[in-house]
Design a protein around this motif. Sequence first.
Motif, PDB file in Angstrom:
ATOM      1  N   UNK A 149       6.773 -80.312  23.688  1.00 24.03           N
ATOM      2  CA  UNK A 149       6.564 -81.575  24.395  1.00 24.03           C
ATOM      3  C   UNK A 149       7.743 -81.897  25.307  1.00 24.03           C
ATOM      4  N   UNK A 150       8.947 -81.650  24.831  1.00 23.13           N
ATOM      5  CA  UNK A 150      10.122 -81.866  25.662  1.00 23.13           C
ATOM      6  C   UNK A 150      10.081 -80.923  26.863  1.00 23.13           C
ATOM      7  N   UNK A 151       9.673 -79.687  26.640  1.00 23.50           N
ATOM      8  CA  UNK A 151       9.549 -78.738  27.746  1.00 23.50           C
ATOM      9  C   UNK A 151       8.541 -79.192  28.785  1.00 23.50           C
ATOM     10  N   UNK A 152       7.429 -79.765  28.332  1.00 32.16           N
ATOM     11  CA  UNK A 152       6.408 -80.272  29.254  1.00 32.16           C
ATOM     12  C   UNK A 152       6.980 -81.407  30.101  1.00 32.16           C
ATOM     13  N   UNK A 153       7.648 -82.357  29.434  1.00 33.35           N
ATOM     14  CA  UNK A 153       8.195 -83.497  30.175  1.00 33.35           C
ATOM     15  C   UNK A 153       9.246 -83.029  31.176  1.00 33.35           C
ATOM     16  N   UNK A 154      10.106 -82.108  30.767  1.00 32.95           N
ATOM     17  CA  UNK A 154      11.115 -81.578  31.686  1.00 32.95           C
ATOM     18  C   UNK A 154      10.451 -80.895  32.885  1.00 32.95           C
ATOM     19  N   UNK A 155       9.405 -80.095  32.619  1.00 35.47           N
ATOM     20  CA  UNK A 155       8.727 -79.394  33.712  1.00 35.47           C
ATOM     21  C   UNK A 155       8.113 -80.398  34.686  1.00 35.47           C
ATOM     22  N   UNK A 156       7.419 -81.404  34.154  1.00 31.94           N
ATOM     23  CA  UNK A 156       6.753 -82.390  35.007  1.00 31.94           C
ATOM     24  C   UNK A 156       7.757 -83.134  35.886  1.00 31.94           C
ATOM     25  N   UNK A 157       8.858 -83.584  35.297  1.00 30.12           N
ATOM     26  CA  UNK A 157       9.849 -84.325  36.078  1.00 30.12           C
ATOM     27  C   UNK A 157      10.512 -83.435  37.122  1.00 30.12           C
ATOM     28  N   UNK A 158      10.826 -82.209  36.750  1.00 32.60           N
ATOM     29  CA  UNK A 158      11.423 -81.288  37.716  1.00 32.60           C
ATOM     30  C   UNK A 158      10.424 -80.963  38.833  1.00 32.60           C
ATOM     31  N   UNK A 159       9.168 -80.747  38.468  1.00 32.76           N
ATOM     32  CA  UNK A 159       8.110 -80.445  39.445  1.00 32.76           C
ATOM     33  C   UNK A 159       7.973 -81.570  40.460  1.00 32.76           C
ATOM     34  N   UNK A 160       8.105 -82.798  39.996  1.00 30.81           N
ATOM     35  CA  UNK A 160       7.953 -83.954  40.867  1.00 30.81           C
ATOM     36  C   UNK A 160       9.238 -84.291  41.618  1.00 30.81           C
ATOM     37  N   UNK A 161      10.311 -83.547  41.350  1.00 29.17           N
ATOM     38  CA  UNK A 161      11.557 -83.747  42.075  1.00 29.17           C
ATOM     39  C   UNK A 161      12.308 -84.996  41.682  1.00 29.17           C
ATOM     40  N   UNK A 162      12.242 -85.370  40.420  1.00 26.63           N
ATOM     41  CA  UNK A 162      12.907 -86.582  39.958  1.00 26.63           C
ATOM     42  C   UNK A 162      14.422 -86.436  40.026  1.00 26.63           C
ATOM     43  N   UNK A 163      15.063 -87.217  40.898  1.00 25.88           N
ATOM     44  CA  UNK A 163      16.521 -87.186  40.989  1.00 25.88           C
ATOM     45  C   UNK A 163      17.147 -87.797  39.746  1.00 25.88           C
ATOM     46  N   UNK A 164      16.471 -88.768  39.126  1.00 19.59           N
ATOM     47  CA  UNK A 164      16.971 -89.371  37.898  1.00 19.59           C
ATOM     48  C   UNK A 164      16.988 -88.353  36.766  1.00 19.59           C
ATOM     49  N   UNK A 165      16.135 -87.350  36.877  1.00 16.40           N
ATOM     50  CA  UNK A 165      16.024 -86.333  35.838  1.00 16.40           C
ATOM     51  C   UNK A 165      17.268 -85.469  35.747  1.00 16.40           C
ATOM     52  N   UNK A 166      17.975 -85.291  36.835  1.00 16.13           N
ATOM     53  CA  UNK A 166      19.111 -84.365  36.869  1.00 16.13           C
ATOM     54  C   UNK A 166      20.167 -84.722  35.834  1.00 16.13           C
ATOM     55  N   UNK A 167      20.530 -85.998  35.709  1.00 15.81           N
ATOM     56  CA  UNK A 167      21.547 -86.366  34.727  1.00 15.81           C
ATOM     57  C   UNK A 167      21.025 -86.194  33.312  1.00 15.81           C
ATOM     58  N   UNK A 168      19.757 -86.466  33.089  1.00 15.73           N
ATOM     59  CA  UNK A 168      19.190 -86.344  31.750  1.00 15.73           C
ATOM     60  C   UNK A 168      19.139 -84.886  31.328  1.00 15.73           C
ATOM     61  N   UNK A 169      18.806 -84.009  32.244  1.00 17.63           N
ATOM     62  CA  UNK A 169      18.707 -82.593  31.914  1.00 17.63           C
ATOM     63  C   UNK A 169      20.049 -82.065  31.422  1.00 17.63           C
TER      64      UNK A 169
END
Length: 173
Positions: A149-169
């Motif tokens: 599930x974590x992998x899915x969420x990471x993939x979706x956010x990265x796919x959508x280009x979430x800049x907020x995702x970068x710090x969380x990753x």
Amino acid sequence: MKIQQQHELFAAVLDLPLGKLGVRTAGGLITELCYLPPHFDAKAPQDAVAELAAEQLGKYCEDADFVFDLPLKRAGTEFQHKVWDAIRSIPRGSVRTYGELAKHIGSAPRAVGQACGANWFPVVIPCHRVTSSSGLGGFANSDDPNGYLLGIKRWLLAHEGSSEYAWQQTTLL
């Protein structure tokens, strides 16, 4: 319930870049989309609605700006629909915290989190765009911090280009 019996509950099991996704249909409508563990075997669409879901989900995986137009069965409470509508308004590439979303709709973060967890149509209603204030949160929280599930969420956010995702990753890997 044995895996084979579980497999039969779906009109399709899609093997997408984000992971496995089960599609349930009835009466010409999609009744549920389910993230599935990797051990599920793919299953070709068994009806026209499942085929439409497979086609549109595939297009989304190719282009994060794809707009879904699927026949979804009405499910959930009025409050859940209020939360889901707010989630749909989050632009691709952006995330909101449960607290931010709660403030926006005049509710509490825990209630927003519960509505996110009750989402019958993940990806289409992009609950992956809602995170906790300290990380990915939501359906990504499980006993296995590196689970599917974590992998899915990471993939979706990265796919959508979430800049907020970068710090969380970087804080979660």
